[in-house]
Design a protein around this motif. Structure first.
Motif, PDB file in Angstrom:
ATOM      1  N   GLY A 119       0.522  -1.222   0.206  1.00  0.00           N
ATOM      2  CA  GLY A 119      -0.243   0.516   0.033  1.00  0.00           C
ATOM      3  C   GLY A 119       0.384   1.298  -0.123  1.00  0.00           C
ATOM      4  O   GLY A 119       2.292   1.523   0.280  1.00  0.00           O
ATOM      5  N   THR A 121       1.292   4.813   1.522  1.00  0.00           N
ATOM      6  CA  THR A 121       0.417   5.767   2.566  1.00  0.00           C
ATOM      7  C   THR A 121       1.527   7.458   2.584  1.00  0.00           C
ATOM      8  O   THR A 121       2.958   7.592   1.878  1.00  0.00           O
ATOM      9  CB  THR A 121       0.994   5.177   3.953  1.00  0.00           C
ATOM     10  OG1 THR A 121       2.492   5.009   3.999  1.00  0.00           O
ATOM     11  CG2 THR A 121       0.449   3.901   3.786  1.00  0.00           C
ATOM     12  N   ASP A 123       3.871   9.676   4.572  1.00  0.00           N
ATOM     13  CA  ASP A 123       4.727  10.070   5.930  1.00  0.00           C
ATOM     14  C   ASP A 123       4.774  11.306   6.917  1.00  0.00           C
ATOM     15  O   ASP A 123       3.797  11.534   6.312  1.00  0.00           O
ATOM     16  CB  ASP A 123       6.247   9.640   4.873  1.00  0.00           C
ATOM     17  CG  ASP A 123       7.034  10.943   4.757  1.00  0.00           C
ATOM     18  OD1 ASP A 123       5.592  12.447   4.746  1.00  0.00           O
ATOM     19  OD2 ASP A 123       7.497  11.261   3.623  1.00  0.00           O
ATOM     20  N   SER A 129       4.714   7.666   0.121  1.00  0.00           N
ATOM     21  CA  SER A 129       5.712   6.519   0.961  1.00  0.00           C
ATOM     22  C   SER A 129       5.537   4.719  -0.771  1.00  0.00           C
ATOM     23  O   SER A 129       4.212   4.884   0.535  1.00  0.00           O
ATOM     24  CB  SER A 129       5.267   6.575   1.849  1.00  0.00           C
ATOM     25  OG  SER A 129       6.886   5.528   2.403  1.00  0.00           O
ATOM     26  N   LEU A 194      -5.293  10.082   0.028  1.00  0.00           N
ATOM     27  CA  LEU A 194      -5.138   9.503   1.544  1.00  0.00           C
ATOM     28  C   LEU A 194      -5.503  10.388   2.420  1.00  0.00           C
ATOM     29  O   LEU A 194      -5.981  10.260   3.218  1.00  0.00           O
ATOM     30  CB  LEU A 194      -3.349   9.495   1.559  1.00  0.00           C
ATOM     31  CG  LEU A 194      -2.959   8.223   0.393  1.00  0.00           C
ATOM     32  CD1 LEU A 194      -1.426   8.021   0.240  1.00  0.00           C
ATOM     33  CD2 LEU A 194      -3.839   6.938   0.644  1.00  0.00           C
ATOM     34  N   GLU A 199      -8.300   4.783   0.500  1.00  0.00           N
ATOM     35  CA  GLU A 199      -6.448   3.773   0.485  1.00  0.00           C
ATOM     36  C   GLU A 199      -5.764   3.822  -1.118  1.00  0.00           C
ATOM     37  O   GLU A 199      -6.588   3.638  -1.769  1.00  0.00           O
ATOM     38  CB  GLU A 199      -6.932   2.245   1.298  1.00  0.00           C
ATOM     39  CG  GLU A 199      -6.963   2.037   2.051  1.00  0.00           C
ATOM     40  CD  GLU A 199      -7.483   0.829   2.637  1.00  0.00           C
ATOM     41  OE1 GLU A 199      -7.360  -0.203   2.569  1.00  0.00           O
ATOM     42  OE2 GLU A 199      -8.807   1.380   4.400  1.00  0.00           O
TER      43      GLU A 199
END
Length: 269
Positions: A119, A121, A123, A129, A194, A199
């Motif tokens: 996945g 994400t 940071d 990331s 995000l 997601e």
């Protein structure tokens, strides 16, 4: 000699070819020819009769390769050049497809498997990331999960000669000073999705099979990566289950021009 066409194993020998062509007459050769028992044949006609296949089931390249493996000489003839229209008819007569001569049939298939890399994400600095990625050529796919139950997800498919470096490009394309407009556009989509609780899954494909014989293709060739990428994009567009972020200029969408960046919408499914 054994070979595979369209997933089926077949067996063919030189004697089989000679025997099965008896009683047939060769058609006119337009491009590639093969000499069998002193007679010149179009390669697709000869191979089709010998293998018991319709000419639409294989390509000229496949026919040439298999016939050469059996030891038959294959040559290329100069295709006929259509006569140019006379000055009196050039402007008055429109395009007539019935006047065209069939030269060859192109048939290409490509297949690969998406592998879930992980996945994406944000940071602590709010930058995307990425999961660990190989320094290898391949395809990649962003899958934005729908925010609402039952909503449509969104995908973006791309290709790169170096997947790890491509992920870094998306991560670092934070400012509009970046020269890669696509990287900026997808960077913004990632961050906005995000930030509102969405997601994003990231998948890759590093092994692609190309051709009716199932031959693996070298993904260092950009043409091979683009063929597989376009196939994945087209299928995503046709299935109707996802919104596709890939821009298709033929459908009227286009990249922003110059430094003018168009507002990026929030993906809501």
């Amino acid at each position: 000699m054994e070979f595979i066409i369209n997933g089926e194993k077949r067996d063919l020998t030189r004697a089989d070819v000679s025997e099965r062509l008896r009683g047939h007459e060769p058609d006119r050769v337009f491009e590639y020819s093969v000499v069998i028992d002193g007679r010149e044949w179009p390669v697709k006609q000869a191979f089709g009769i010998a293998a018991g296949l319709p000419h639409t089931a294989f390509t000229s390249q496949t026919a040439r390769r298999q016939l050469r493996k059996l030891g038959f000489p294959v040559d290329m003839d100069q295709p006929p050049v259509p006569a140019a229209p006379s000055p009196s008819t050039r402007s008055s007569r429109g395009f007539d497809p019935t006047r065209l001569t069939e030269i060859d049939t192109v048939s290409a298939t490509t297949s690969f498997t998406w592998l879930h890399a992980g996945g994406i994400t944000l940071d602590s600095d709010g930058w995307p990331s990425f999961p660990p990625l190989p320094r290898a050529p391949g395809l990649y796919r962003f899958s934005f999960r729908a925010l609402e139950p039952g909503g449509r997800g969104t995908v973006y498919v791309g290709e790169s000669v170096d997947l790890a470096r491509r992920g870094s490009n998306y991560r670092n394309a934070k400012t509009d000073r970046s020269s890669q407009r696509t990287s900026r556009r997808i960077h913004k989509e990632l961050v906005r999705h995000l930030r509102i609780g969405g997601e994003v899954a990231f998948s890759i494909a590093t092994d692609v099979v190309l051709g009716v014989d199932g031959d693996p293709v070298d993904l260092r060739w950009k043409s091979a990566r683009r063929l597989a990428e376009n196939a994945a994009v087209l299928l995503a567009q046709l299935d109707g289950e996802h919104e596709v972020l890939n821009i298709d200029a033929d459908l009227g969408a286009a990249e922003p021009v110059g430094d003018e960046e168009q507002p990026t919408r929030i993906i809501a499914g």
